[in-house]
Motif scaffolding. Structure first.
Motif, PDB file in Angstrom:
ATOM      1  N   GLN A   6       5.934   5.848 -13.813  1.00 18.45           N
ATOM      2  CA  GLN A   6       5.924   5.496 -12.726  1.00 18.45           C
ATOM      3  C   GLN A   6       6.008   3.757 -12.353  1.00 18.45           C
ATOM      4  N   SER A   7       6.603   3.546 -11.580  1.00 17.61           N
ATOM      5  CA  SER A   7       6.352   2.376 -11.498  1.00 17.61           C
ATOM      6  C   SER A   7       4.816   1.257 -11.015  1.00 17.61           C
ATOM      7  N   SER A   8       4.003   2.291 -10.948  1.00 14.91           N
ATOM      8  CA  SER A   8       2.814   1.866 -10.536  1.00 14.91           C
ATOM      9  C   SER A   8       1.523   2.993 -10.647  1.00 14.91           C
ATOM     10  N   ARG A   9       0.524   2.198 -10.923  1.00 18.98           N
ATOM     11  CA  ARG A   9      -0.243   3.795 -11.983  1.00 18.98           C
ATOM     12  C   ARG A   9      -1.281   3.124 -10.341  1.00 18.98           C
ATOM     13  N   TYR A  10      -1.955   1.829  -9.840  1.00 21.02           N
ATOM     14  CA  TYR A  10      -2.895   1.714  -8.538  1.00 21.02           C
ATOM     15  C   TYR A  10      -2.084   1.220  -7.978  1.00 21.02           C
ATOM     16  N   LEU A  11      -2.164   2.146  -6.519  1.00 23.63           N
ATOM     17  CA  LEU A  11      -1.018   1.097  -5.361  1.00 23.63           C
ATOM     18  C   LEU A  11      -2.592   1.552  -3.807  1.00 23.63           C
ATOM     19  N   VAL A  12      -2.864   0.260  -3.416  1.00 19.40           N
ATOM     20  CA  VAL A  12      -3.246   0.168  -1.942  1.00 19.40           C
ATOM     21  C   VAL A  12      -3.112  -0.498  -0.833  1.00 19.40           C
ATOM     22  N   LYS A  13      -2.586   0.291   0.328  1.00 18.51           N
ATOM     23  CA  LYS A  13      -2.253   0.295   1.647  1.00 18.51           C
ATOM     24  C   LYS A  13      -2.208   0.404   2.008  1.00 18.51           C
ATOM     25  N   GLU A  79       7.517   6.456   5.150  1.00 17.63           N
ATOM     26  CA  GLU A  79       8.161   5.921   6.190  1.00 17.63           C
ATOM     27  C   GLU A  79       6.645   5.702   6.484  1.00 17.63           C
ATOM     28  N   SER A  80       5.617   5.480   7.044  1.00 14.17           N
ATOM     29  CA  SER A  80       4.876   5.345   7.749  1.00 14.17           C
ATOM     30  C   SER A  80       3.090   5.637   7.241  1.00 14.17           C
ATOM     31  N   ALA A  81       2.460   5.133   6.139  1.00 17.13           N
ATOM     32  CA  ALA A  81       1.299   5.273   5.108  1.00 17.13           C
ATOM     33  C   ALA A  81       0.139   6.282   6.413  1.00 17.13           C
ATOM     34  N   SER A  82      -0.036   7.031   5.952  1.00 14.48           N
ATOM     35  CA  SER A  82      -1.462   7.460   6.565  1.00 14.48           C
ATOM     36  C   SER A  82      -3.151   7.832   5.806  1.00 14.48           C
ATOM     37  N   THR A  83      -3.942   7.972   6.075  1.00 12.45           N
ATOM     38  CA  THR A  83      -4.961   7.779   5.303  1.00 12.45           C
ATOM     39  C   THR A  83      -5.421   9.185   4.705  1.00 12.45           C
ATOM     40  N   LEU A 115      -2.490   6.578  -5.042  1.00 12.65           N
ATOM     41  CA  LEU A 115      -2.635   5.643  -3.643  1.00 12.65           C
ATOM     42  C   LEU A 115      -3.518   5.743  -2.839  1.00 12.65           C
ATOM     43  N   SER A 116      -4.358   4.645  -2.629  1.00 13.94           N
ATOM     44  CA  SER A 116      -5.077   4.511  -1.946  1.00 13.94           C
ATOM     45  C   SER A 116      -4.672   4.460  -0.244  1.00 13.94           C
ATOM     46  N   VAL A 117      -4.660   4.885   1.068  1.00 16.51           N
ATOM     47  CA  VAL A 117      -4.507   4.383   1.910  1.00 16.51           C
ATOM     48  C   VAL A 117      -5.400   3.929   3.134  1.00 16.51           C
ATOM     49  N   LEU A 118      -5.595   2.347   3.276  1.00 16.85           N
ATOM     50  CA  LEU A 118      -6.790   2.143   4.331  1.00 16.85           C
ATOM     51  C   LEU A 118      -6.352   2.111   5.375  1.00 16.85           C
TER      52      LEU A 118
END
Lengths: 118, 117
Positions: A6-13, A79-83, A115-118
């Motif tokens: 998997q390309s990323s271990r952690y993502l913040v968006k 498509e449109s990240a949500s929390t 993944l964290s969506v802020l």
């Protein structure tokens, strides 16, 4: 040694962003899967694919889409990240069919993307 | 719809103990059952896979049994060690002569194992 990457271990968006999670397997498996894992809810299947350009909805496909242009690569798209999409995302692959050799049907997992969506 | 239940939800044991984790499933028409280990924040690692025609599989200190007719599997860990601390999940793959399941698994919620020195 088999590998699902998997390309990323952690993502913040940010809320509203389009997010791509990439998964690559090197075992020539036909079937690939995207799960999300949340405390108390276990692993839930989002989408799976059984061949190039083929996809099927899992249990919780809303808010997600997928792409499989090549056999080894399976992408999950928010498509449109949500929390409420903040979660651990796990990709897996397994060969198609039900062969006699017991080792042929093991499902192999990637290391996961948190993944964290802020 | 297949449902998979794991008992207990959490288990804490001293080092050296032999222990048993339980997995039950509601639909006995399975093709195989797989036991996984998951370390915190990591992906799943396959430990053992038992085909529906098999009764058990062994790997080192791990032994998994399957009683398909009663819908049960157990994972036996001998001489537990602190390094065995993790979440253990079982998952079943449906029996599927038509090939339409594509290997989808149904997972249990897992058993969180802590082995203390």
């Amino acid at each position: 040694d088999v590998k699902v990457t998997q390309s990323s271990r952690y993502l913040v968006k940010r809320t509203g962003e389009k997010v791509f999670l990439e998964c690559v397997q090197d075992m020539d498996h036909e079937n690939m899967f995207w799960y999300r894992q949340d405390p108390g809810l276990g692993l839930r299947l989002i989408y799976f694919s059984y061949d190039v350009k083929m996809k099927e909805k899992g249990d919780i496909p809303e808010g997600y889409s997928v792409s499989r242009e090549k056999k080894e690569r399976f992408s999950l798209i928010l498509e449109s990240a949500s929390t409420n999409q903040t979660s651990m995302y796990l990709c897996a692959s397994t060969p198609h069919g039900q062969g006699k050799a017991s080792g042929k049907n093991i499902q192999y997992f990637g290391a996961g993307t948190r993944l964290s969506v802020l | 719809k297949q449902e998979v239940t794991q008992i207990p939800a959490a288990l804490s044991v001293p080092e050296g103990e032999n222990l048993v984790l339980n997995c039950s499933f509601t639909d006995s028409a399975i093709y195989n059952l797989q036991w996984f280990r998951q370390d915190p924040g990591k992906g799943l690692t396959s430990l053992l896979l038992i085909q529906s025609s098999q009764r058990e599989q062994t790997s080192g200190r791990l032994n998994a049994s399957l009683d398909k007719s009663s819908g049960r599997s157990t994972l036996y860990i001998a001489a537990s060690q602190p390094g065995d601390s993790a979440t253990y999940l079982c998952a079943v793959r449906p029996g599927d002569a038509g090939g339409t399941s594509y290997g989808k698994l149904t997972f249990g919620q897992g058993t969180i194992l802590t082995v203390h020195p």
